[in-house]
Write a protein that holds these residues in place. Structure first.
Motif, PDB file in Angstrom:
ATOM      1  N   HIS A  82      -5.527   6.449  -9.558  1.00  0.00           N
ATOM      2  CA  HIS A  82      -4.227   6.201 -10.178  1.00  0.00           C
ATOM      3  C   HIS A  82      -3.169   5.632  -9.232  1.00  0.00           C
ATOM      4  O   HIS A  82      -1.992   5.899  -9.383  1.00  0.00           O
ATOM      5  CB  HIS A  82      -3.692   7.468 -10.854  1.00  0.00           C
ATOM      6  N   ASN A  83      -3.601   4.844  -8.258  1.00  0.00           N
ATOM      7  CA  ASN A  83      -2.649   4.083  -7.462  1.00  0.00           C
ATOM      8  C   ASN A  83      -2.294   2.821  -8.240  1.00  0.00           C
ATOM      9  O   ASN A  83      -3.127   2.273  -8.952  1.00  0.00           O
ATOM     10  CB  ASN A  83      -3.239   3.726  -6.098  1.00  0.00           C
ATOM     11  N   ILE A  84      -1.046   2.386  -8.118  1.00  0.00           N
ATOM     12  CA  ILE A  84      -0.561   1.230  -8.874  1.00  0.00           C
ATOM     13  C   ILE A  84      -0.052   0.175  -7.908  1.00  0.00           C
ATOM     14  O   ILE A  84       0.700   0.480  -6.972  1.00  0.00           O
ATOM     15  CB  ILE A  84       0.579   1.651  -9.834  1.00  0.00           C
ATOM     16  N   TRP A  85      -0.462  -1.084  -8.145  1.00  0.00           N
ATOM     17  CA  TRP A  85       0.011  -2.217  -7.358  1.00  0.00           C
ATOM     18  C   TRP A  85       0.760  -3.165  -8.283  1.00  0.00           C
ATOM     19  O   TRP A  85       0.229  -3.642  -9.261  1.00  0.00           O
ATOM     20  CB  TRP A  85      -1.181  -2.980  -6.743  1.00  0.00           C
ATOM     21  N   ASN A  86       2.020  -3.415  -7.994  1.00  0.00           N
ATOM     22  CA  ASN A  86       2.827  -4.376  -8.756  1.00  0.00           C
ATOM     23  C   ASN A  86       3.186  -5.534  -7.843  1.00  0.00           C
ATOM     24  O   ASN A  86       3.644  -5.339  -6.726  1.00  0.00           O
ATOM     25  CB  ASN A  86       4.129  -3.720  -9.251  1.00  0.00           C
ATOM     26  N   SER A  87       2.976  -6.764  -8.340  1.00  0.00           N
ATOM     27  CA  SER A  87       3.342  -7.915  -7.511  1.00  0.00           C
ATOM     28  C   SER A  87       4.129  -8.924  -8.320  1.00  0.00           C
ATOM     29  O   SER A  87       4.219  -8.873  -9.500  1.00  0.00           O
ATOM     30  CB  SER A  87       2.099  -8.570  -6.931  1.00  0.00           C
TER      31      SER A  87
ATOM     32  N   CYS B 137      -2.088   8.260  -6.869  1.00  0.00           N
ATOM     33  CA  CYS B 137      -0.841   8.245  -7.659  1.00  0.00           C
ATOM     34  C   CYS B 137       0.337   7.661  -6.884  1.00  0.00           C
ATOM     35  O   CYS B 137       1.475   8.096  -7.049  1.00  0.00           O
ATOM     36  CB  CYS B 137      -0.506   9.639  -8.181  1.00  0.00           C
ATOM     37  N   ASN B 138       0.080   6.672  -6.030  1.00  0.00           N
ATOM     38  CA  ASN B 138       1.131   5.983  -5.291  1.00  0.00           C
ATOM     39  C   ASN B 138       1.438   4.658  -5.972  1.00  0.00           C
ATOM     40  O   ASN B 138       0.576   4.077  -6.633  1.00  0.00           O
ATOM     41  CB  ASN B 138       0.678   5.719  -3.851  1.00  0.00           C
ATOM     42  N   THR B 139       2.663   4.174  -5.806  1.00  0.00           N
ATOM     43  CA  THR B 139       3.057   2.885  -6.366  1.00  0.00           C
ATOM     44  C   THR B 139       3.447   1.951  -5.238  1.00  0.00           C
ATOM     45  O   THR B 139       4.302   2.292  -4.415  1.00  0.00           O
ATOM     46  CB  THR B 139       4.235   3.052  -7.345  1.00  0.00           C
ATOM     47  N   MET B 140       2.788   0.797  -5.195  1.00  0.00           N
ATOM     48  CA  MET B 140       3.083  -0.231  -4.212  1.00  0.00           C
ATOM     49  C   MET B 140       3.708  -1.410  -4.948  1.00  0.00           C
ATOM     50  O   MET B 140       3.062  -2.020  -5.793  1.00  0.00           O
ATOM     51  CB  MET B 140       1.810  -0.682  -3.491  1.00  0.00           C
ATOM     52  N   ASN B 141       4.969  -1.702  -4.653  1.00  0.00           N
ATOM     53  CA  ASN B 141       5.691  -2.792  -5.300  1.00  0.00           C
ATOM     54  C   ASN B 141       5.876  -3.953  -4.338  1.00  0.00           C
ATOM     55  O   ASN B 141       6.502  -3.802  -3.290  1.00  0.00           O
ATOM     56  CB  ASN B 141       7.068  -2.316  -5.771  1.00  0.00           C
ATOM     57  N   TYR B 142       5.338  -5.102  -4.690  1.00  0.00           N
ATOM     58  CA  TYR B 142       5.544  -6.338  -3.956  1.00  0.00           C
ATOM     59  C   TYR B 142       5.142  -6.227  -2.487  1.00  0.00           C
ATOM     60  O   TYR B 142       5.849  -6.691  -1.600  1.00  0.00           O
ATOM     61  CB  TYR B 142       6.988  -6.823  -4.124  1.00  0.00           C
TER      62      TYR B 142
END
Length: 187
Positions: free
Chosen positions: A182-187, A146-151
Motif C-alpha cells: 500500500h505504498n503510493i507514488w504520485n507523479s 502505506c507511504n505516499t511519495m509525491n513527485y
C-alpha cells in the motif's frame, strides 16, 4: 527550528540523537516542525527510536542543494543509521523550491534507512525530493508500507539494500490476489 539561508548559517541537524543509552529504552522524537536543516532528524546508533508526526520543510533552491551537497553533506529529511527497531511513522517531508530532476539521488533524500533491521517506515509523506525512501545495507525484517511519495523521481531507491519482503505474492487459495504494501507514488 529554522536556519537562515545556506552557506551563511545552517543547522546541520534539526534533531540529532546518537547513542543515548546502552539500556533498552525507547527514544521518542515526536511532533516537531523543522525547517532548512541539512538533516531534519538524524538518529545514529540508537535502537528502538520512535520518530513520529514530525513536519520537515526544505526551502533550498537547486543551486543551494548542489552547493551544500558538494561542500558538506547530502540533505535528508530523516536519516536513521544502525538503529534497529526504529519506527518512522506519520512524518511529512517536503521540498518547496526547485525541480526534482535537477538534483541527484545522493544530494536529497526524504527518508534514509541504513543498516537498521526490524524497523518500520509507515504512513509518511515525502514530496518533491529526488528519492522518497532510500535504503542502504541490510535492514532485514523492516517493513515499508502505506507511504505516499509525491513527485519524486524515485519513490524507492535501494543501494545494496535488504528490507525483506513487502506485501505478499498471490498464494492460492489463501491470498489469491496477493497483498499490497500500500505504498503510493504520485507523479
Amino acid at each position: 527550528l529554522t536556519a537562515p539561508s545556506p552557506n551563511t548559517s545552517r543547522l546541520a541537524a534539526g534533531i540529532y540523537v546518537s547513542n543515548v543509552t546502552a539500556a533498552s529504552v525507547t527514544t521518542t522524537v515526536n511532533s516537531n516542525l523543522i525547517n532548512n536543516s541539512l538533516y531534519g532528524i538524524w538518529a545514529i546508533n540508537v535502537p528502538n527510536t520512535d520518530i513520529k508526526s514530525n513536519t520537515i520543510s526544505m526551502n533550498y533552491t537547486d543551486a543551494e542543494i548542489i552547493s551544500l551537497a558538494t561542500g558538506y553533506v547530502p540533505i535528508r529529511g530523516i536519516a536513521v543509521e544502525n538503529s534497529s527497531g526504529t519506527e518512522i511513522v506519520s512524518n511529512i517531508i517536503t521540498r518547496y523550491l526547485g525541480l526534482v530532476n535537477a538534483i541527484t539521488n545522493d544530494q536529497l533524500q526524504g527518508i534514509r534507512l541504513e543498516i537498521s533491521p526490524s524497523s518500520t517506515v509507515t504512513k509518511n509523506t515525502m514530496s518533491y525530493t529526488p528519492v522518497g525512501f532510500y535504503a542502504v545495507g541490510s535492514s532485514a525484517g523492516s517493513i515499508v508500507q502505506c507511504n505516499t511519495m509525491n513527485y519524486n523521481r524515485n519513490g524507492f531507491y535501494m543501494q545494496a539494500a535488504d528490507i525483506s519482503t513487502q506485501g505478499w505474492a498471490p498464494f492460492a487459495p489463501f491470498i489469491p490476489n496477493g497483498l499490497s504494501a500500500h505504498n503510493i507514488w504520485n507523479s
